[in-house]
Each structure stands twice: as C-alpha cells, then as structure tokens.
Write a protein that holds these residues in place. Sequence first.
Motif, PDB file in Angstrom:
ATOM      1  N   GLU A  65       0.542  -1.612   0.165  1.00  0.00           N
ATOM      2  CA  GLU A  65      -0.143  -0.960  -0.241  1.00  0.00           C
ATOM      3  C   GLU A  65       0.790   1.293  -0.285  1.00  0.00           C
ATOM      4  O   GLU A  65      -0.139   2.287  -0.780  1.00  0.00           O
ATOM      5  CB  GLU A  65      -0.890  -0.129   1.707  1.00  0.00           C
ATOM      6  CG  GLU A  65      -2.018  -1.237   1.062  1.00  0.00           C
ATOM      7  CD  GLU A  65      -1.393  -2.613   1.757  1.00  0.00           C
ATOM      8  OE1 GLU A  65      -2.361  -3.350   1.516  1.00  0.00           O
ATOM      9  OE2 GLU A  65       0.009  -2.664   1.980  1.00  0.00           O
ATOM     10  N   ASN A  68       2.251   1.740  -3.919  1.00  0.00           N
ATOM     11  CA  ASN A  68       1.700   2.313  -4.954  1.00  0.00           C
ATOM     12  C   ASN A  68       1.326   3.066  -4.313  1.00  0.00           C
ATOM     13  O   ASN A  68       0.777   4.209  -5.370  1.00  0.00           O
ATOM     14  CB  ASN A  68       0.107   1.565  -4.838  1.00  0.00           C
ATOM     15  CG  ASN A  68       0.779  -0.580  -5.357  1.00  0.00           C
ATOM     16  OD1 ASN A  68       2.120  -0.781  -6.126  1.00  0.00           O
ATOM     17  ND2 ASN A  68      -0.077  -1.384  -4.973  1.00  0.00           N
ATOM     18  N   ALA A  69       1.399   3.563  -3.578  1.00  0.00           N
ATOM     19  CA  ALA A  69       0.414   5.303  -3.107  1.00  0.00           C
ATOM     20  C   ALA A  69       1.361   6.061  -4.229  1.00  0.00           C
ATOM     21  O   ALA A  69       2.864   6.362  -3.824  1.00  0.00           O
ATOM     22  CB  ALA A  69       0.413   5.489  -1.787  1.00  0.00           C
ATOM     23  N   LYS A 143      -5.797  13.638  -4.872  1.00  0.00           N
ATOM     24  CA  LYS A 143      -6.457  12.562  -4.559  1.00  0.00           C
ATOM     25  C   LYS A 143      -5.076  11.731  -3.428  1.00  0.00           C
ATOM     26  O   LYS A 143      -4.194  11.899  -3.769  1.00  0.00           O
ATOM     27  CB  LYS A 143      -6.456  11.447  -5.622  1.00  0.00           C
ATOM     28  CG  LYS A 143      -6.750  10.060  -5.499  1.00  0.00           C
ATOM     29  CD  LYS A 143      -8.442   9.952  -4.883  1.00  0.00           C
ATOM     30  CE  LYS A 143      -8.794   9.140  -4.758  1.00  0.00           C
ATOM     31  NZ  LYS A 143     -10.125   8.965  -3.960  1.00  0.00           N
ATOM     32  N   ASP A 145      -3.765   8.390  -1.208  1.00  0.00           N
ATOM     33  CA  ASP A 145      -3.865   7.901  -2.012  1.00  0.00           C
ATOM     34  C   ASP A 145      -3.558   6.660  -0.234  1.00  0.00           C
ATOM     35  O   ASP A 145      -3.905   5.057  -0.461  1.00  0.00           O
ATOM     36  CB  ASP A 145      -2.781   6.757  -2.401  1.00  0.00           C
ATOM     37  CG  ASP A 145      -3.041   7.663  -3.698  1.00  0.00           C
ATOM     38  OD1 ASP A 145      -4.169   7.279  -4.762  1.00  0.00           O
ATOM     39  OD2 ASP A 145      -1.933   8.342  -4.180  1.00  0.00           O
ATOM     40  N   THR A 185     -10.052   3.744   1.139  1.00  0.00           N
ATOM     41  CA  THR A 185      -8.819   4.810   1.153  1.00  0.00           C
ATOM     42  C   THR A 185      -7.431   3.652   2.790  1.00  0.00           C
ATOM     43  O   THR A 185      -8.718   3.565   3.647  1.00  0.00           O
ATOM     44  CB  THR A 185      -8.756   6.359   1.919  1.00  0.00           C
ATOM     45  OG1 THR A 185      -9.128   6.266   0.532  1.00  0.00           O
ATOM     46  CG2 THR A 185      -6.991   6.621   1.631  1.00  0.00           C
TER      47      THR A 185
END
Length: 465
Positions: A65, A68-69, A143, A145, A185
């Motif tokens: 996580e 990929n953020a 946005k 993440d 999220t």
Amino acid sequence: MSSFVHEDQLASDNAEEVTKYNYRKKIWDFMKKNELANFPLSIYNRIPNFKGATEAAQRLAELEEFRNAKVIKIKPDKSQEPIRALSLEANKEILVPIPRLKSGLFLHITPTEGATKEQIKFAATRHGLQQNGKPLGITSKIKVDLVVLGSVCVSKAGYRIGKGEGFADLEFAIMLRMGAIDKNTVVVTTVHDCQVIDDLPSQLFQEHDVPVDIIVTPTQTIVVNPRLQKPAGILWHLLSQRRLKCMQILQELKELEEKEGKIIVLKEVDSDRETRQYEKNRNKKGKNKTRSKAKADISQTQTAVGGNKDIVKPRFPKRRLYHKLRGDGDNPSINEDNGEENDNEKPLRRKPFKPKSKTQIDFSLKLSNIASDVRVRDLKNALSKRGVKPSEISWRGQRGFCYLHFGKLRNGNSLPDQPVQVDSIVANLQQFRINETEDSTASDFIVVEPTKPITRIEVTDVTTV
C-alpha cells in the motif's frame, strides 16, 4: 514480541468506569515507567514518540500500500517524522494537517529533485514542513492514496484511541467531504508493541471514530481482518459552535453545505471529555462555595474560653490604631508601663493616595494574530526573551491584538525633533511567537506594525503583571 504483556493492568475494576481515558492513562503510565518514549519525554496528552519509531517506519515502507501510493496523508506527530522522511525519499507527495486546523487545512509537501538525505530529513521536521509546505484548502482536487495516523493505543480488531481531541477523525471526515479519500482508503498506524491491545470494548467507539486497517510496530505488521466500518462524513451534531469559531475551515464547510440545502444542527459541547471537565469544574466550584460559607460561619463564632461550650460569642476584627512616635525617641506615644496611649498624641493618618505619573510615550507597536488562550504574562515572558521591554502594555488579547508603548528611546545626544529608533525593535520582533510549541506553524507568527501612541485605551503597567 507479544502485544501487551501487562494487559491485566488495563483491566478496570468493577467499580471503575471503562473509558478511553482509562486506557490512555495506563498506556502513558506504562511507557513512562518503562522509559519507552523518546523526546518529548512528557508523553501525557500526546501521541507518544515511541522508541523504535524509525524501525516501524521502515517496516511500513515495505507495505504494498505504501509502494503503490503517490500521495500520503501523515500526521505531524514526532513519531511519524521518519515516515514523512521515507515518503519524500521515495519521491512521494505528503499532506500534513495544520495543527488544530487553526489557520487552514493541509500543508502539501512535494519531493525536491536532487535533495540530499539531510535536506529530506529536515523537510520532514516541523520547521521543514512550515518552510516547504504549500497550504491546501477544501477546494483542492488532490487524491490521497494512503492515510497514516499516530495512536495512543490500538486493538488487533482495528479500534484506535488517539490523544482525545478528535482532530484525526475530523480531518478524515473533511477529506471524505472533499473527495480526497473514500471509505476504501487504507488507514495505517505505527505504534510500539506495548500500545497494541488484544481487545478494546466496542461500546467505547462511536460512528465518528476512524478505525485502522493495518498496525505496524517495530517488530510486527498486523493486518486487520475483517476491516471495521469507517465514518461516512462530517457529523455536525457532534460539533459545537465554539469549535466552529476556532476553525475557519469548518465555517466554510458549514456555509457550503447550507447553500446546498442541508439543515445543520450543532452540539452545545464539543466532546464527552469536555462535558465531563465542565461538570467537574462546576461541581468543584459549588463545593468550594459551600466550604467557604461553612468556614465563614465558624469564623463568626468562637466558643467562650472556660465557659459553657454551648455559649458562643461573636468574633469581631480588632481595630488597628496607627500611632505617631516622637522623632527623638525619648517620649514614645505609648506608655511603656501600661501600654496606654498618651493623650497628647494623635493617631497617624494614612497619606492620601497619589497616582503615579504616566510614562511619556514616544511610539507604539500593534501586535496582532494573538491566540485567544494567550495571557499577558505569556506575552511579557516572550518579549523578555527577545530583550524587548515596553514601558506599558495595552492588552486586548481576547480580541487578538495588543499595543506595546515605548518611551525615552532617544539617545542623550539626539535632538528632540529626531525620529525615535523604531526599526531596531520591529526587526527584533520578526518571526515572533508567543507560547511556541512543537505544533507551531508559520501562520502563528505575531504581526508587528508601528502605530501612533494610544491614549484612549486601558493601559497595563508591566511592572504589576
């Protein structure tokens, strides 16, 4: 390492009310007793900067996580500083909430190309965030993440207890309203192993509490399964008018939703913790009044010495007599044999009060952007550290400003028509703060500007403060 080996210490007695504060207090006590916190060592009412925070941050950086953020929202707590540094080092953008949402919402920090590790490490600190962060408001289309929170304690089921002020929950709700995040999220927290509890009573948590999905400690990673339900948005009935006045962001959101036709009803008191404190203070005040009244009644009557205990006589204050003594000391006005006053001597009367002459004011400075909780003694201490000593202070701190009055600043050789040296004092008060804390930001700087001498305003003598 197991979760919390002394979990029996957290079990409340049958007679003790089970509250979030019980768990906070016992975690704080345990960490202090066992020296499990780094600076700041005063961990009470804080998110602890636990030992092993760097190791926990490195373990968090290994999560899929995290990798990929692109944008990560991270709390400004000291224990999350290593996470902020690793995020910038990994070329990720971070959002850090402005402390207490006083002067805005978020600071947006983007990685600097070619920055050294030392520069990145500084950018992750409180001062670095202030220097490099760009403010973002509710109209931002960013946005997020991944959300990283600090905690006082968490359960393996995902329940989280913070320091008790509710800002993490409020920030999460505002991001939902902005569209920056959604219910899916991922929320991560980093804590010491001793802060992980096998179970927390679910009845302690309400619909506004934000749970966590992943718990990372220096030695283990706990993935919560199944995940707990997250809040749906801003719950206005849990917020008070007083809190809205402290946060311009909330006022803007309220006006925005009212324009959309939503009926908003606010709560009278911000939180259950404040309610309990209010009731405690009110009850304490009532007890003090009762105790003072009883003490006053006793002081009015005294049992007659050597007589019947049921017979009481009133107690009156002794009258003070001020006697004048002769200058030569040979014939005092009090007879040394019997202590009686001589007839030829009159009692000495007090001299009439003569007000002090007001100091000549050469110029004044206006200080604004003063927080409502600041007191004049705080200002005086902060000025003393800068070596600034005004002749007088006109205090209007409850309205966010005050005046400093100065006199006799000209040199002895200066002519009367020469200007007073104001620039040196103004320069000395640049980037001036009162009650500077770890959460202070650039928006907390006091605004200093010269003004004409104020004559029709209440003046506080600094020597009496």
